[in-house]
Motif scaffolding. Structure first.
Motif, PDB file in Angstrom:
ATOM      1  N   ALA A 228      -7.647  -7.717  -5.903  1.00 17.67           N
ATOM      2  CA  ALA A 228      -6.487  -6.904  -5.622  1.00 17.67           C
ATOM      3  C   ALA A 228      -5.269  -7.227  -6.425  1.00 17.67           C
ATOM      4  O   ALA A 228      -4.643  -6.221  -6.977  1.00 17.67           O
ATOM      5  N   ARG A 229      -5.139  -8.229  -6.871  1.00 19.00           N
ATOM      6  CA  ARG A 229      -3.854  -8.643  -7.720  1.00 19.00           C
ATOM      7  C   ARG A 229      -4.266  -7.897  -9.131  1.00 19.00           C
ATOM      8  O   ARG A 229      -3.358  -7.406  -9.898  1.00 19.00           O
ATOM      9  N   ALA A 232      -3.794  -4.185  -9.129  1.00 21.63           N
ATOM     10  CA  ALA A 232      -2.259  -4.067  -8.980  1.00 21.63           C
ATOM     11  C   ALA A 232      -1.354  -4.216 -10.386  1.00 21.63           C
ATOM     12  O   ALA A 232      -0.668  -3.390 -10.841  1.00 21.63           O
ATOM     13  N   VAL A 237      -3.656   1.546  -7.478  1.00 22.52           N
ATOM     14  CA  VAL A 237      -3.138   1.650  -5.962  1.00 22.52           C
ATOM     15  C   VAL A 237      -4.417   1.303  -5.412  1.00 22.52           C
ATOM     16  O   VAL A 237      -5.680   1.832  -5.961  1.00 22.52           O
ATOM     17  N   ILE A 238      -4.459   0.730  -4.468  1.00 20.62           N
ATOM     18  CA  ILE A 238      -5.846   0.430  -3.381  1.00 20.62           C
ATOM     19  C   ILE A 238      -5.831   1.231  -2.249  1.00 20.62           C
ATOM     20  O   ILE A 238      -4.712   1.402  -1.204  1.00 20.62           O
ATOM     21  N   TYR A 270      -2.663  -6.728   2.064  1.00 19.22           N
ATOM     22  CA  TYR A 270      -2.620  -6.249   0.339  1.00 19.22           C
ATOM     23  C   TYR A 270      -0.936  -6.182   0.308  1.00 19.22           C
ATOM     24  O   TYR A 270      -0.910  -6.521  -0.967  1.00 19.22           O
ATOM     25  N   VAL A 274       0.584  -7.846  -3.158  1.00 23.51           N
ATOM     26  CA  VAL A 274       0.938  -6.963  -4.425  1.00 23.51           C
ATOM     27  C   VAL A 274       1.968  -5.941  -4.048  1.00 23.51           C
ATOM     28  O   VAL A 274       2.569  -5.370  -5.001  1.00 23.51           O
ATOM     29  N   GLU A 277       4.036  -0.736  -2.763  1.00 23.07           N
ATOM     30  CA  GLU A 277       3.807   0.003  -3.621  1.00 23.07           C
ATOM     31  C   GLU A 277       2.642   0.302  -4.234  1.00 23.07           C
ATOM     32  O   GLU A 277       2.047   1.317  -4.901  1.00 23.07           O
ATOM     33  N   HIS A 278       1.539  -0.559  -3.915  1.00 19.49           N
ATOM     34  CA  HIS A 278       0.181  -0.595  -4.426  1.00 19.49           C
ATOM     35  C   HIS A 278      -0.745  -0.066  -3.293  1.00 19.49           C
ATOM     36  O   HIS A 278      -1.960  -0.485  -3.560  1.00 19.49           O
ATOM     37  N   ASN A 323       2.890   6.653  -3.050  1.00 22.26           N
ATOM     38  CA  ASN A 323       2.074   5.656  -4.057  1.00 22.26           C
ATOM     39  C   ASN A 323       0.997   6.201  -5.191  1.00 22.26           C
ATOM     40  O   ASN A 323       1.178   6.125  -6.245  1.00 22.26           O
ATOM     41  N   TRP A 327       1.247   7.160  -9.088  1.00 22.60           N
ATOM     42  CA  TRP A 327       0.348   6.738 -10.239  1.00 22.60           C
ATOM     43  C   TRP A 327      -0.318   8.046 -10.906  1.00 22.60           C
ATOM     44  O   TRP A 327      -0.299   8.079 -12.082  1.00 22.60           O
TER      45      TRP A 327
END
Length: 332
Positions: A228-229, A232, A237-238, A270, A274, A277-278, A323, A327
């Motif tokens: 996840a990191r 980001a 975005v996840i 999450y 991160v 915003e992600h 978000n 992107w």
């Protein structure tokens, strides 16, 4: 509660659903009465998406491989390509009818979001790269409008994937390199850990269209904190998946559906890693499952907004669509 101004969904298998015989132009009640898919109560129609306030989605090209459960699936690249081309034709026919608008770059996304009366905007995402005959074929799909590719689903010719551990293959490394060079974003959903980290080293733009957190669930379908990191850190975005067995480990149909508060725990996790915003939506609704496996309280697509009510008020609009919109307008 006041709902965010619009939604962006990072993962919807719209053309796949149409290929199963679902007419997404019908109202939901009529579709359910005529539904050709047994055991999966439909939730998604164009009307439902409109009622939910969904302005843009990532619409997939998904080729199903042949398995014991799916004897109609593809057996070779030609079969995968044929499935994806048929779905591409579905999106184009919908666009001709004014039902959707295919979006190819950030400027088009920004213009589309400024038009509240326009149809659903669709950014094409290939889920599983087997329809790409070889890395040299990537240009064809870019010209056709594909802007994101997930190299894996299960195992593909390009990468290890869900329940199929393994790295990028030599063809996969060449494909991801070509994606980087042509500006095609990589969707890390379904990538096995080994393939994921090889892709990170190659360095394409990365998003995760529909994956929950491995902090709550075992298995390589879900993201570790480190993954996840990394997503980001690339600006990605996840998207959160609205599927009960992807929210709570060990969930089965014999149990009550999971609560939206449990999905919100994935979002908060999450965000703690991160930042909000992600975090976004990647519902995957009607992507091989129906209402029976969706979280409790989500009886139809327009109910997706109920999830947002469980998030911090100041972050709801971002998770709902802001978000993903950021992107898309900056990095698509």
């Amino acid at each position: 509660m006041t709902r965010p101004p619009f939604l962006v969904d990072g993962h919807l298998d719209l053309a796949w659903a149409a290929g199963l015989g679902r007419d997404l132009t019908l109202d939901l009640e009529t579709l359910r009465e005529r539904d050709p898919v047994p055991g999966q109560t439909a939730m998604v129609t164009f009307g439902e998406l409109r009622e939910a306030g969904t302005r843009v989605c990532f619409g997939t090209l998904f080729a199903l491989p042949r398995t014991g459960e799916s004897p109609e699936g593809y057996m070779d690249p030609a079969g995968a390509r044929a499935q994806a081309l048929a779905q591409l034709d579905t999106y184009r026919r919908w666009e001709d009818r004014g039902l959707i608008r295919l979006l190819r770059n950030g400027a088009e996304v920004g213009t589309h979001l400024a038009d509240p009366d326009g149809p659903l905007g669709v950014v094409l995402l290939m889920e599983g790269a087997d329809p790409v005959r070889d890395p040299g074929d990537l240009g064809f799909w870019v010209e056709a409008g594909v802007r994101l590719i997930g190299p894996a689903w299960g195992r593909t010719r390009y990468a290890g994937g869900t329940d199929a551990p393994g790295p990028l293959t030599p063809e996969g490394r060449a494909l991801v390199t070509a994606m980087r060079d042509l500006g095609v974003a990589l969707d890390a959903s379904h990538l096995d850990d080994a393939a994921f980290w090889e892709a990170v080293e190659i360095g394409p733009r990365m998003i995760v269209s529909h994956s929950n957190s491995r902090a709550f669930l075992p298995g390589n379908r879900h993201l570790t904190d480190e993954m996840a990191r990394a997503a980001a850190a690339s600006g990605g975005v996840i998207g959160l998946v609205f599927l009960s067995p992807f929210v709570r480990p060990g969930w089965t149909l014999s149990q009550p559906r999971v609560g939206l508060d449990e999905l919100a725990a994935h979002a908060r996790h999450y965000a703690g890693l991160v930042g909000w915003e992600h975090v976004g939506l990647g519902t995957d609704l009607d992507g091989g499952f129906g209402r029976e496996k969706a979280p409790a309280g989500v009886e139809r697509y327009r109910d997706v907004g109920r999830f947002l009510d469980l998030l911090p008020e100041e972050h709801r609009a971002g998770v709902a669509g802001g978000n993903w919109a950021r992107w898309l307008t900056r990095l698509l």
